[in-house]
Design a protein around this motif. Structure first.
Motif, PDB file in Angstrom:
ATOM      1  N   MET A  13     -87.755  43.304  -2.035  1.00 58.40           N
ATOM      2  CA  MET A  13     -88.333  44.065  -0.909  1.00 58.40           C
ATOM      3  C   MET A  13     -87.225  44.393   0.096  1.00 58.40           C
ATOM      4  SD  MET A  13     -91.813  41.803  -0.531  1.00 58.40           S
ATOM      5  CE  MET A  13     -91.016  40.262  -0.966  1.00 58.40           C
ATOM      6  N   PRO A  14     -86.289  45.285  -0.320  1.00 53.70           N
ATOM      7  CA  PRO A  14     -85.125  45.573   0.541  1.00 53.70           C
ATOM      8  C   PRO A  14     -85.507  46.187   1.878  1.00 53.70           C
ATOM      9  CG  PRO A  14     -85.204  47.046  -1.382  1.00 53.70           C
ATOM     10  CD  PRO A  14     -86.271  46.021  -1.588  1.00 53.70           C
ATOM     11  N   GLU A  15     -86.764  46.617   2.006  1.00 56.82           N
ATOM     12  CA  GLU A  15     -87.188  47.200   3.297  1.00 56.82           C
ATOM     13  C   GLU A  15     -87.122  46.166   4.435  1.00 56.82           C
ATOM     14  OE1 GLU A  15     -88.993  46.862   0.560  1.00 56.82           O
ATOM     15  OE2 GLU A  15     -91.043  46.190   0.940  1.00 56.82           O
ATOM     16  N   TYR A  16     -87.057  44.876   4.106  1.00 51.83           N
ATOM     17  CA  TYR A  16     -86.966  43.853   5.165  1.00 51.83           C
ATOM     18  C   TYR A  16     -85.525  43.631   5.635  1.00 51.83           C
ATOM     19  CZ  TYR A  16     -91.822  42.483   4.526  1.00 51.83           C
ATOM     20  OH  TYR A  16     -93.190  42.477   4.492  1.00 51.83           O
ATOM     21  N   VAL A  17     -84.557  44.070   4.812  1.00 47.41           N
ATOM     22  CA  VAL A  17     -83.156  43.707   5.083  1.00 47.41           C
ATOM     23  C   VAL A  17     -82.664  44.219   6.442  1.00 47.41           C
ATOM     24  CG1 VAL A  17     -80.764  44.118   4.325  1.00 47.41           C
ATOM     25  CG2 VAL A  17     -82.499  43.407   2.670  1.00 47.41           C
ATOM     26  N   GLY A  18     -82.940  45.491   6.749  1.00 44.14           N
ATOM     27  CA  GLY A  18     -82.393  46.085   7.975  1.00 44.14           C
ATOM     28  C   GLY A  18     -82.738  45.291   9.224  1.00 44.14           C
ATOM     29  N   ALA A  19     -84.021  44.972   9.401  1.00 45.52           N
ATOM     30  CA  ALA A  19     -84.448  44.276  10.622  1.00 45.52           C
ATOM     31  C   ALA A  19     -83.911  42.844  10.658  1.00 45.52           C
ATOM     32  CB  ALA A  19     -85.974  44.266  10.706  1.00 45.52           C
ATOM     33  N   LEU A  20     -83.904  42.186   9.499  1.00 40.11           N
ATOM     34  CA  LEU A  20     -83.427  40.795   9.474  1.00 40.11           C
ATOM     35  C   LEU A  20     -81.922  40.742   9.737  1.00 40.11           C
ATOM     36  CD1 LEU A  20     -85.480  39.430   6.438  1.00 40.11           C
ATOM     37  CD2 LEU A  20     -85.862  38.934   8.853  1.00 40.11           C
ATOM     38  N   ARG A  21     -81.216  41.724   9.184  1.00 41.81           N
ATOM     39  CA  ARG A  21     -79.756  41.770   9.408  1.00 41.81           C
ATOM     40  C   ARG A  21     -79.461  42.056  10.878  1.00 41.81           C
ATOM     41  NH1 ARG A  21     -77.282  45.550   5.362  1.00 41.81           N
ATOM     42  NH2 ARG A  21     -76.998  43.689   4.081  1.00 41.81           N
ATOM     43  N   ALA A  22     -80.183  43.009  11.451  1.00 40.57           N
ATOM     44  CA  ALA A  22     -79.943  43.357  12.864  1.00 40.57           C
ATOM     45  C   ALA A  22     -80.229  42.146  13.756  1.00 40.57           C
ATOM     46  CB  ALA A  22     -80.828  44.535  13.256  1.00 40.57           C
ATOM     47  N   GLU A  23     -81.292  41.410  13.438  1.00 40.32           N
ATOM     48  CA  GLU A  23     -81.627  40.222  14.217  1.00 40.32           C
ATOM     49  C   GLU A  23     -80.491  39.191  14.140  1.00 40.32           C
ATOM     50  OE1 GLU A  23     -85.580  37.593  14.453  1.00 40.32           O
ATOM     51  OE2 GLU A  23     -84.471  37.201  12.614  1.00 40.32           O
ATOM     52  N   ALA A  24     -79.971  38.972  12.922  1.00 41.80           N
ATOM     53  CA  ALA A  24     -78.904  37.983  12.741  1.00 41.80           C
ATOM     54  C   ALA A  24     -77.646  38.431  13.478  1.00 41.80           C
ATOM     55  CB  ALA A  24     -78.628  37.785  11.249  1.00 41.80           C
ATOM     56  N   GLN A  25     -77.301  39.727  13.368  1.00 37.57           N
ATOM     57  CA  GLN A  25     -76.090  40.226  14.039  1.00 37.57           C
ATOM     58  C   GLN A  25     -76.205  40.092  15.552  1.00 37.57           C
ATOM     59  OE1 GLN A  25     -76.309  44.075  12.155  1.00 37.57           O
ATOM     60  NE2 GLN A  25     -74.443  43.717  10.967  1.00 37.57           N
ATOM     61  N   SER A  26     -77.390  40.434  16.087  1.00 36.60           N
ATOM     62  CA  SER A  26     -77.480  40.379  17.548  1.00 36.60           C
ATOM     63  C   SER A  26     -77.548  38.937  18.042  1.00 36.60           C
ATOM     64  CB  SER A  26     -78.615  41.274  18.048  1.00 36.60           C
ATOM     65  OG  SER A  26     -79.780  40.560  18.222  1.00 36.60           O
ATOM     66  N   ALA A  27     -78.202  38.050  17.285  1.00 38.15           N
ATOM     67  CA  ALA A  27     -78.236  36.629  17.707  1.00 38.15           C
ATOM     68  C   ALA A  27     -76.821  36.055  17.709  1.00 38.15           C
ATOM     69  CB  ALA A  27     -79.142  35.824  16.772  1.00 38.15           C
ATOM     70  N   LEU A  28     -76.046  36.403  16.675  1.00 34.71           N
ATOM     71  CA  LEU A  28     -74.678  35.873  16.581  1.00 34.71           C
ATOM     72  C   LEU A  28     -73.804  36.449  17.701  1.00 34.71           C
ATOM     73  CD1 LEU A  28     -72.738  34.088  14.988  1.00 34.71           C
ATOM     74  CD2 LEU A  28     -72.282  36.022  13.471  1.00 34.71           C
ATOM     75  N   ALA A  29     -73.970  37.732  17.967  1.00 34.87           N
ATOM     76  CA  ALA A  29     -73.182  38.353  19.037  1.00 34.87           C
ATOM     77  C   ALA A  29     -73.518  37.707  20.380  1.00 34.87           C
ATOM     78  CB  ALA A  29     -73.448  39.857  19.080  1.00 34.87           C
ATOM     79  N   GLU A  30     -74.817  37.445  20.594  1.00 38.76           N
ATOM     80  CA  GLU A  30     -75.233  36.834  21.874  1.00 38.76           C
ATOM     81  C   GLU A  30     -74.639  35.451  22.068  1.00 38.76           C
ATOM     82  OE1 GLU A  30     -79.521  36.790  22.506  1.00 38.76           O
ATOM     83  OE2 GLU A  30     -79.529  38.965  22.143  1.00 38.76           O
ATOM     84  N   SER A  31     -74.360  34.756  20.946  1.00 38.54           N
ATOM     85  CA  SER A  31     -73.772  33.419  21.138  1.00 38.54           C
ATOM     86  C   SER A  31     -72.269  33.456  20.904  1.00 38.54           C
ATOM     87  CB  SER A  31     -74.465  32.376  20.249  1.00 38.54           C
ATOM     88  OG  SER A  31     -74.320  32.722  18.908  1.00 38.54           O
ATOM     89  N   GLY A  32     -71.682  34.608  21.185  1.00 37.79           N
ATOM     90  CA  GLY A  32     -70.217  34.724  21.184  1.00 37.79           C
ATOM     91  C   GLY A  32     -69.601  34.607  19.801  1.00 37.79           C
ATOM     92  N   GLY A  33     -70.359  34.931  18.749  1.00 33.94           N
ATOM     93  CA  GLY A  33     -69.802  34.907  17.391  1.00 33.94           C
ATOM     94  C   GLY A  33     -69.755  33.524  16.778  1.00 33.94           C
ATOM     95  N   VAL A  34     -70.368  32.538  17.460  1.00 29.74           N
ATOM     96  CA  VAL A  34     -70.346  31.163  16.942  1.00 29.74           C
ATOM     97  C   VAL A  34     -71.784  30.720  16.668  1.00 29.74           C
ATOM     98  CG1 VAL A  34     -69.687  28.770  17.453  1.00 29.74           C
ATOM     99  CG2 VAL A  34     -68.310  30.661  18.342  1.00 29.74           C
ATOM    100  N   TRP A  35     -72.035  30.269  15.452  1.00 28.38           N
ATOM    101  CA  TRP A  35     -73.391  29.794  15.138  1.00 28.38           C
ATOM    102  C   TRP A  35     -73.666  28.476  15.844  1.00 28.38           C
ATOM    103  CZ3 TRP A  35     -76.909  32.827  13.231  1.00 28.38           C
ATOM    104  CH2 TRP A  35     -76.547  33.877  12.382  1.00 28.38           C
TER     105      TRP A  35
END
Ligand code: HEM
Length: 208
Positions: A13-35
């Motif tokens: 179900m690749p239709e889920y990938v875009g939103a999940l990827r964007a969420e992960a990228q923005s969460a990581l960016a918000e924490s300064g690139g550190v998980w």
């Protein structure tokens, strides 16, 4: 197993990938690139997707195995004699419309949309709250229930979310050419496993 099921579901179900990827990228960016644990906690859509993947792909048909230590009378009058061994049908429960609306369809946002995709009773029991991956609601025995509910689920969920988020950010994933559906699960006794022989292709993404 849960991460493998989720990878199969993302490929199917690749239709889920875009939103999940964007969420992960923005969460990581918000924490300064550190998980950090707080970064992982912010992956709410991933929580829902993983929880739905686990609902649909229960690891066992029967769970909550217990020995009755003293005779118990249930509210409907059923008597469980001391010494009995009991199990609950966790697999079938997760597909029962008593607990979930349209249980036969995969809805990766089921647990992001408060109450919308839970049965009225289940919704009442959870206060209509969005559930995170480790959450327990009626009908869900994925992590067990009661006093012996899995104590490692926060750790397990954090690791699985970290793996999936990193895969989403770093790779495009797909089934081998020509395959569009996820492989059928393997059933052994009461256990249900993802197909351990199935292949998933990883293509490294160009990262900014
Ligand atoms: C996706 C990953 C996992 C799943 C689906 C899972 C699921 C479960 C389930 C269904 C039970 C039985 C609960 C019951 O009988 O009511 C359980 C128990 C348990 N789990 Fe997990 N688990 C996972 C990861 C982990 C991890 C990572 C740890 C440790 C770091 C862990 C430690 C335990 C322990 C110690 C018990 C026994 C609890 C007790 O009897 O008091 N689990 N788990």
């Amino acid at each position: 197993m849960a991460a493998t099921h989720a990878l199969f579901d993302l490929c199917a179900m690749p239709e889920y990938v875009g939103a999940l990827r964007a969420e992960a990228q923005s969460a990581l960016a918000e924490s300064g690139g550190v998980w950090q644990y707080s970064t992982i906690k912010n992956l709410r859509q991933l929580d829902s997707f993983l929880k739905e993947s686990q609902r649909v792909n229960q690891s066992t048909f029967l769970g909550f195995d217990r020995k009755v230590m003293s005779t118990i009378k249930l509210s409907d009058g059923t008597i469980l004699p001391a010494g009995s061994l009991i199990m609950m049908p966790g697999g079938p429960m997760s597909g029962d419309q008593e607990y979930y609306k349209n249980p036969g369809s995969f809805d990766g946002r089921r647990f992001c949309s408060p109450a919308a995709n839970l049965s009225d009773d289940t919704s009442k029991a959870t206060g209509g709250m969005t559930q995170d991956y480790t959450g327990i609601e009626p009908g869900n025995l994925s992590w067990g229930n009661g006093r012996f509910t899995c104590p490692g689920r926060w750790y397990g969920a954090a690791m699985i979310k970290l793996i999936l988020a990193n895969v989403l950010i770093r790779y495009d994933i797909s089934f081998p050419e020509g395959q569009t559906e996820r492989p059928a699960n393997t059933k052994y006794d009461t256990e249900v496993h993802p197909d351990f022989g199935a292949k998933v292709c990883f293509a490294k993404r160009g990262l900014d």
